[in-house]
Every structure is written in C-alpha cells, then in structure tokens.
Design a protein around this motif. Structure first.
Motif, PDB file in Angstrom:
ATOM      1  N   THR A 196       0.807  -1.222   0.000  1.00 31.46           N
ATOM      2  CA  THR A 196       0.000   0.000   0.000  1.00 31.46           C
ATOM      3  C   THR A 196       0.839   1.271   0.000  1.00 31.46           C
ATOM      4  O   THR A 196       0.569   2.189  -0.766  1.00 31.46           O
ATOM      5  N   GLY A 197       1.879   1.322   0.848  1.00 30.70           N
ATOM      6  CA  GLY A 197       2.694   2.531   0.958  1.00 30.70           C
ATOM      7  C   GLY A 197       3.288   2.918  -0.387  1.00 30.70           C
ATOM      8  O   GLY A 197       3.151   4.043  -0.862  1.00 30.70           O
ATOM      9  N   ARG A 198       3.921   1.926  -1.014  1.00 31.09           N
ATOM     10  CA  ARG A 198       4.559   2.158  -2.311  1.00 31.09           C
ATOM     11  C   ARG A 198       3.543   2.603  -3.348  1.00 31.09           C
ATOM     12  O   ARG A 198       3.791   3.503  -4.138  1.00 31.09           O
TER      13      ARG A 198
END
Ligand SMILES: O=c1ccn([C@@H]2O[C@H](COP(=O)(O)OP(=O)(O)O[C@H]3O[C@H](CO)[C@@H](O)[C@H](O)[C@H]3O)[C@@H](O)[C@H]2O)c(=O)[nH]1
Ligand SMILES: [Mn+2]
Length: 488
Positions: A24-26
């Motif tokens: 998710t972060g990426r």
C-alpha cells in the motif's frame, strides 16, 4: 507470542493455497507522483491547444505522448504480489496432483544445439512432481535425427539423473548447470558417478553433432525411431515421427516423447503455434495431462518447485477456479555486460506484469507458463470441464500431427494456440481472457526458468521487430469489435 509454524498445522477447510498482497505505501506514493505528472501533462496540453498553430508545430506529437502516458498508467496503478503455500498444497493433496505434460519446442538443431535442448528436457523431467504424473514432450520442427538421438541418450541418462536430483535435492536440475556450478564441491560418490555419466553422454552427442553422423549402435538400439525417417526426408518435407522413448504409464517413471509433426512444402506449418497444437492433440492421446507447461528449448527449469507453485494457484478452491494460466517471467543467464540489450526486461518482469496481474492477469509470453489443458483447447469460463480423452495406439496418434488434420477445423482459431500472429502466445492469452478467464503472475525469488537471451545486435533487432509487429497486430485485432468477437 511465538508465530505458529505453518508446516505442522493441519490445513483447514478453505484455507487458501496462495496469498495476494499489495504494498500500500509504495502504491500510494506512486499514485501521488503519477497525479502530479498528470497535472503537468494537463498544463502542457492546455498550453499546446491554446497557443496558435504557427508558433507550435509539434502539437500532435506531445498530445500523443501524453495520451500514451495515461494509457500505460494501468500497468503501474495496481501491482500485486503473489505468494504460494507449497506446504499446504502437499498436505492437502499429497501425491494426488493432476497430471502434467511439459511441452519443449525446438526448431533447428544448429541454432539450438541438441545438448542444450536435452538439458531443458532433463530439467523438466526432474521437476519436483510425482514421476508417474509427469510427461515431457519434445517437439522438433527441425525433424532432426540428431535431436532424436540426443533425446534417446537423455532418456537413458534420466534413469540416473532424476532419482539423483530427488535423493540429494539437487538444484538447479539442468545437469549442465548443476555440474558446472557444483563441480568443485560434488564430493559424494553418487555425484561423481552422475557427473561422469553426463560427460560421457555430452561427448557422444557433441561428437555426433560435429561429425553429422549418428553412431551405428545407436541406430540399431533405437531402430523403431530412426526407421521413421525416409531416406529423402528434409526438415521441410517429411512424415510424422513419433516415438515414446519412455512410457511412464507402465513403469512409474517420467514419460518422454519425441514428436516431429508432418511437414510438406505445400502446407503452412504456422511456426511454434502449429507445433504447440500438434503437441496438444498428440499428448491428449498419450498422457493427457490436465496441466500443460510450455517452455522454449533454451529455457531450463531452475527451480524444481515451480510446478507446485503454479498448482497452488490453479488448485486454490476460492480464487484458483477462475485462473486459466500461471505465467513465470523470462529470465536469462547469458546477459551481456551492463545488459546492453535490455534483455532482463526488468520493468516488464518486476513492475508491469505485476500491474497486469492486479488488473485481471498477465499476458501469456510463450515460455514458463502453466495452462489448463481444457482452457487452451477452447473451454469458456463457467463451462464444465470435460472427461479426459481415450488413449490410442501410436499409429493412430500420428495422424493427429499430420498436415491435413487441421483442414476445416477450428485449430488455430477457436482451439489451441492461435495462428497468423508473430506473437501467437500473446494473442492466445488475450483470447483466453476474452472468454472470461483470469491469469496469474508468479515471480519467486529463486528464478523458475532461465534461458538464453540474444547476444548480438542482429539477433536482438530481429527479436524486437517480431515482438513489436506482433504486439501491434494484437492491439489492432483486439481493438476491432469484429475481430474481437471472432476471438471470443
Ligand atoms: O517454427 C518454429 C519456430 C520456433 N519454434 C520454437 O519456438 C521457441 C521460440 O522461438 P525463438 O525463435 O526462440 O523466439 P524468441 O523471440 O526467443 O521467443 C519468444 O517470443 C516468442 C513469440 O512471442 C514466444 O513464442 C517464445 O516463447 C518467447 O520465448 C523456440 O523454442 C523455437 O524452437 C518452433 O518450435 N517452431
Ligand atoms: Mn528464444
């Protein structure tokens, strides 16, 4: 709290055999970046559209590049990572796995040396799979006695090689690679013996290739196979040659089959697609594996667990049912310094195929791909799987690889691998997805298949030109509703 060790717990009903994860972060970081680029593109578009034509002559080019950028965002927008649970598969199914047919295609005994080809065959024969459920078919479009001889030699060597790999858990299972990287640390008597047998076999095959002559003893030993070559046979004009070198159905071992389909100058042979379709039909009457693995003759199996990994996806009770094929990336071991020709295809393998996987599935790229037999034969998503076909006699099976067999049939259109496109694999995969199926992409740390990339500019340009032409044709064919409905 200690983490539960997955190997010792019983598989619970409905427990998935694979997991799909998103980073998710990426993904959010990329989307923010992408939105900012899009904002800039919109500003450029606005400027180009409002500025008078006399000042700006490059309008269409920039608008087109902007549009291109927007379209390819679909490849980077939603990447997914798949992780398989091999141990759960073993606990749930044990050795009760579906039968697997491996198709290895070769076309020219000079460009594709028989010793390399049989290394690929041997690596597939040594996959971590119940031997009686595994069959390896070699399709030889070169119709070469030398390739047949090499396979016959490999069938003998496989009797030692396959048990050796399983006993010592050898990796990778292409003997040439294993013996070259482990040569200094072999140590055990069994390994020394296997290395000696391999060297002797390689020597015999290479001598035969160098002299262009098959030893007389071998002609006598494999007379049933060699007698199928007419004296005036050429690579473009010969009958079907089919020889079951090892029939594992009777002997609890891996089945090994040589096939060179009929070729006549007046019939189009449809290159690799034609070879694949002949293999599909011929194998349906011999072992009829429910799963088909397709590899190029220069792509050996580097990870013996790949078949089990693919089955984790295809046999998963919840999501697996809608997946038609599992594609592994193409990896290469002969990259030039700094990968001059970009053969690693890192963007494709590490980013774009994961993105495609998040949007319904990757393309079928012709090698390192596990298919469901009934789907590649034309079954639509939602239809029932049919019972396997009858087993027949060798002479009857040969007719299935004849030039006339496909006349007035759906082979190459609705059935099997499609004809008429330089990237037959890509268009076949897209047609499968048009019938409602999904596909999945597996890119494990330990490369599943490793092959040979172009090593000079000429080879690279020929390959890239074929791919570009083929991909462009695929876009045109899938973009036009009439063509598309014909592919459905
Ligand atoms: O008439 C033919 C021509 C080729 N082949 C085999 O097809 C494979 C691929 O051909 P190659 O000339 O090596 O093409 P590449 O560009 O290296 O292949 C890539 O691109 C092709 C077209 O998309 C795919 O079919 C391949 O799987 C993929 O590795 C090889 O094993 C050949 O022996 C045949 O069996 N019959
Ligand atoms: Mn190739």
């Amino acid at each position: 709290m200690t983490k539960e060790d997955d190997r010792f717990i019983q598989v619970r009903e409905g427990e998935p055999l694979f997991d799909t994860r998103r980073k998710t972060g990426r993904v959010i970081a990329y989307r923010v970046f992408s939105a900012s680029v899009f904002f800039c593109i919109c500003c450029i578009w606005l400027y180009r559209v409002t500025v008078p034509t006399e000042i700006d002559e490059n309008r269409t080019g920039l608008i087109w590049f902007g549009l291109y950028w927007v379209v390819v965002q679909s490849l980077w927008w939603n990447p997914v990572w798949r992780f398989t649970f091999n141990d759960r598969l073993s606990r749930r199914y044990g050795n009760d796995l579906p039968s697997l047919d491996v198709f290895v295609c070769t076309a020219d005994s000079v460009i594709e040396p028989p010793l390399m080809v049989v290394n690929t065959v041997l690596s597939a024969a040594a996959l971590d799979y119940p031997p009686e459920k595994l069959a390896v078919y070699l399709s030889d479009d070169g119709g070469s006695e030398l390739t047949f001889y090499a396979l016959a030699e490999a069938a003998e060597f496989a009797k030692t090689w396959v048990p050796f790999c399983k006993k010592f858990d050898a990796e990778p299972r292409s003997p040439a690679t294993y013996l070259s990287c482990k040569a200094s640390k072999l140590g055990s008597a069994a390994a020394e013996e296997v290395a000696m047998l391999y060297r002797e076999m390689a020597e015999r095959i290479e001598t035969a290739a160098r002299l262009g002559r098959i030893p007389d003893e071998a002609r006598l030993k494999y007379v049933e196979g060699f007698s199928q070559w007419d004296p005036d046979a050429t690579r473009r004009n010969h009958g079907t040659i089919l020889q079951i070198l090892v029939d594992g159905r009777k002997a609890n071992t891996v089945t090994l089959v040589y096939l060179s389909r009929e070729k006549r100058p007046e019939h189009h042979h449809h290159f690799k697609a034609g070879a694949m379709n002949a293999l599909i039909r011929v194998s349906s009457k011999i072992t009829c594996g429910r799963i088909i693995l397709n590899v190029d003759c220069d792509m050996y199996s580097n990870n013996s667990k790949s078949a089990r990994d693919a089955l984790c996806i295809l046999l998963d009770e919840k999501e697996g049912k809608e997946i038609a094929f599992v594609q592994f990336p193409q990896c290469f071991e002969n990259l030039t310094r700094n990968d001059l020709y970009g053969s690693m295809m890192r963007v494709g393998a590490d980013v774009e195929f994961k993105g495609l996987d998040g949007n319904g599935g990757p393309l079928y790229i012709g090698t390192g791909c596990f298919h469901r037999r009934d789907v590649i034969c034309g079954r639509k998503y939602g239809e029932e799987e049919e019972e396997s076909e009858d087993i027949s006699e060798t002479e009857m099976i040969k007719a299935l690889a004849s030039c006339n067999y496909e006349e007035n049939s759906q082979w190459g259109k609705e059935m099997g691998v499609k004809y008429g496109c330089p990237v037959e694999d890509v268009i076949t995969g897209l047609a499968i997805q048009c019938r409602g199926w999904k596909s999945a992409y597996l890119n494990p740390k330990k490369k599943a298949f490793v092959g040979v990339a172009p090593t000079n500019l000429h080879q690279m340009l020929v390959q890239q030109r074929r791919w570009s032409e083929g991909d462009f044709q695929s876009i045109v064919r899938f973009g036009m509703p009439k063509e598309r409905s014909a592919l459905d």
